[in-house]
Design a protein around this motif. Structure first.
Motif, PDB file in Angstrom:
ATOM      1  N   SER A   1      85.654 -11.469 106.241  1.00 59.68           N
ATOM      2  CA  SER A   1      86.901 -11.416 106.473  1.00 59.68           C
ATOM      3  C   SER A   1      88.066 -12.184 106.182  1.00 59.68           C
ATOM      4  O   SER A   1      89.308 -11.981 106.624  1.00 59.68           O
ATOM      5  CB  SER A   1      86.811 -11.459 108.276  1.00 59.68           C
ATOM      6  OG  SER A   1      86.516 -12.793 108.573  1.00 59.68           O
TER       7      SER A   1
ATOM      8  N   THR B   1      89.582  -2.946  99.559  1.00 65.50           N
ATOM      9  CA  THR B   1      89.917  -4.193 100.580  1.00 65.50           C
ATOM     10  C   THR B   1      89.158  -3.978 101.865  1.00 65.50           C
ATOM     11  O   THR B   1      88.593  -5.024 102.284  1.00 65.50           O
ATOM     12  CB  THR B   1      91.499  -4.276 100.739  1.00 65.50           C
ATOM     13  OG1 THR B   1      92.123  -4.423  99.276  1.00 65.50           O
ATOM     14  CG2 THR B   1      92.061  -5.279 101.487  1.00 65.50           C
TER      15      THR B   1
ATOM     16  N   ASN C   1      85.548  -5.183 101.483  1.00 73.29           N
ATOM     17  CA  ASN C   1      85.519  -6.353 101.327  1.00 73.29           C
ATOM     18  C   ASN C   1      85.870  -7.102 102.611  1.00 73.29           C
ATOM     19  O   ASN C   1      84.943  -8.235 102.696  1.00 73.29           O
ATOM     20  CB  ASN C   1      86.723  -7.157 100.242  1.00 73.29           C
ATOM     21  CG  ASN C   1      86.276  -6.615  98.992  1.00 73.29           C
ATOM     22  OD1 ASN C   1      85.188  -6.132  98.397  1.00 73.29           O
ATOM     23  ND2 ASN C   1      87.275  -6.861  98.018  1.00 73.29           N
ATOM     24  N   ILE C   2      86.706  -6.790 103.276  1.00 73.54           N
ATOM     25  CA  ILE C   2      86.972  -7.218 104.907  1.00 73.54           C
ATOM     26  C   ILE C   2      85.796  -7.042 105.519  1.00 73.54           C
ATOM     27  O   ILE C   2      85.420  -8.122 106.462  1.00 73.54           O
ATOM     28  CB  ILE C   2      88.152  -6.801 105.472  1.00 73.54           C
ATOM     29  CG1 ILE C   2      89.253  -7.172 104.574  1.00 73.54           C
ATOM     30  CG2 ILE C   2      88.120  -7.150 106.868  1.00 73.54           C
ATOM     31  CD1 ILE C   2      89.878  -8.509 104.904  1.00 73.54           C
TER      32      ILE C   2
ATOM     33  N   THR D   1      92.245 -14.353 108.528  1.00 76.05           N
ATOM     34  CA  THR D   1      91.281 -13.161 108.678  1.00 76.05           C
ATOM     35  C   THR D   1      91.695 -11.925 108.766  1.00 76.05           C
ATOM     36  O   THR D   1      92.752 -11.811 109.624  1.00 76.05           O
ATOM     37  CB  THR D   1      90.257 -13.572 109.660  1.00 76.05           C
ATOM     38  OG1 THR D   1      90.912 -13.692 110.813  1.00 76.05           O
ATOM     39  CG2 THR D   1      89.630 -14.991 109.357  1.00 76.05           C
TER      40      THR D   1
ATOM     41  N   ILE E   1      91.258 -13.793 104.049  1.00 77.29           N
ATOM     42  CA  ILE E   1      92.086 -13.128 103.196  1.00 77.29           C
ATOM     43  C   ILE E   1      93.261 -14.064 102.871  1.00 77.29           C
ATOM     44  O   ILE E   1      93.373 -14.959 103.802  1.00 77.29           O
ATOM     45  CB  ILE E   1      92.682 -12.022 104.331  1.00 77.29           C
ATOM     46  CG1 ILE E   1      93.327 -11.040 103.320  1.00 77.29           C
ATOM     47  CG2 ILE E   1      93.466 -12.313 105.451  1.00 77.29           C
ATOM     48  CD1 ILE E   1      93.776  -9.652 103.967  1.00 77.29           C
TER      49      ILE E   1
ATOM     50  N   THR F   1      91.355 -10.346  98.796  1.00 80.68           N
ATOM     51  CA  THR F   1      90.196 -10.308  99.478  1.00 80.68           C
ATOM     52  C   THR F   1      88.919 -10.724  98.319  1.00 80.68           C
ATOM     53  O   THR F   1      89.388 -10.597  97.124  1.00 80.68           O
ATOM     54  CB  THR F   1      89.807  -9.322 100.131  1.00 80.68           C
ATOM     55  OG1 THR F   1      89.686  -8.171  99.119  1.00 80.68           O
ATOM     56  CG2 THR F   1      90.775  -8.941 101.156  1.00 80.68           C
ATOM     57  N   GLN F   2      87.881 -11.093  98.875  1.00 73.58           N
ATOM     58  CA  GLN F   2      86.827 -11.528  98.130  1.00 73.58           C
ATOM     59  C   GLN F   2      85.787 -10.190  97.909  1.00 73.58           C
ATOM     60  O   GLN F   2      85.265  -9.937  98.956  1.00 73.58           O
ATOM     61  CB  GLN F   2      85.938 -12.804  98.396  1.00 73.58           C
ATOM     62  CG  GLN F   2      84.868 -13.030  97.519  1.00 73.58           C
ATOM     63  CD  GLN F   2      85.153 -13.722  96.287  1.00 73.58           C
ATOM     64  OE1 GLN F   2      86.310 -14.317  96.103  1.00 73.58           O
ATOM     65  NE2 GLN F   2      84.646 -13.079  95.282  1.00 73.58           N
TER      66      GLN F   2
END
Length: 125
Positions: free
Chosen positions: A64, A56, A59-60, A90, A66, A22-23
């Motif tokens: 969203s 995680t 981040n989501i 996502t 992934i 994830t970012q």
């Protein structure tokens, strides 16, 4: 969307590692799980139990998007034994509803389920 080879990797009795990316605010974040923890729904969503994964989840909530890599040394690849996949989609953490109940039934320790809507799959090896 999910091809037979990917489903074979997910159902193979020899467990493999899964990397979930994830970012984050400043950089990508990676967490791992196991192939055997992933449940594929009838509409090809992936459900992954979560006991932790707090970063995680955070981040989501902000982004969203992934990515996952999934592989098995035991499943025939493009040329040799062993294959892997890159999955993009996502994600959403769910804590109630039918898909959460499916996850909780199989993994009683799950506090949530990471529900992934698959956008693409690429066999990498």
């Amino acid at each position: 969307m999910l091809n037979e080879k990917l489903l074979e990797v997910l159902s193979h009795p020899s467990d493999g590692i899964v990397a979930i990316v994830t970012q984050g605010k400043d950089e990508p974040h990676v967490v791992n799980t196991w192939n055997s923890y992933i449940y594929v729904t009838e509409d090809d969503k992936l459900l992954i139990p979560s006991a932790g994964m707090s970063k995680t989840e955070k981040n989501i909530e902000a982004n969203s998007k992934i990515k996952l890599t999934i592989g098995s040394r035991e499943v025939q690849g493009k040329m040799y034994k062993g294959t892997g996949f890159l999955i993009t989609g996502t994600g959403n953490f769910i804590k109630s509803g039918a898909n959460f109940d499916l996850t909780k039934e199989k993994f009683e320790w799950a506090r949530a389920a990471l529900e992934i809507t698959v956008e693409s799959t690429t066999q990498t090896i």
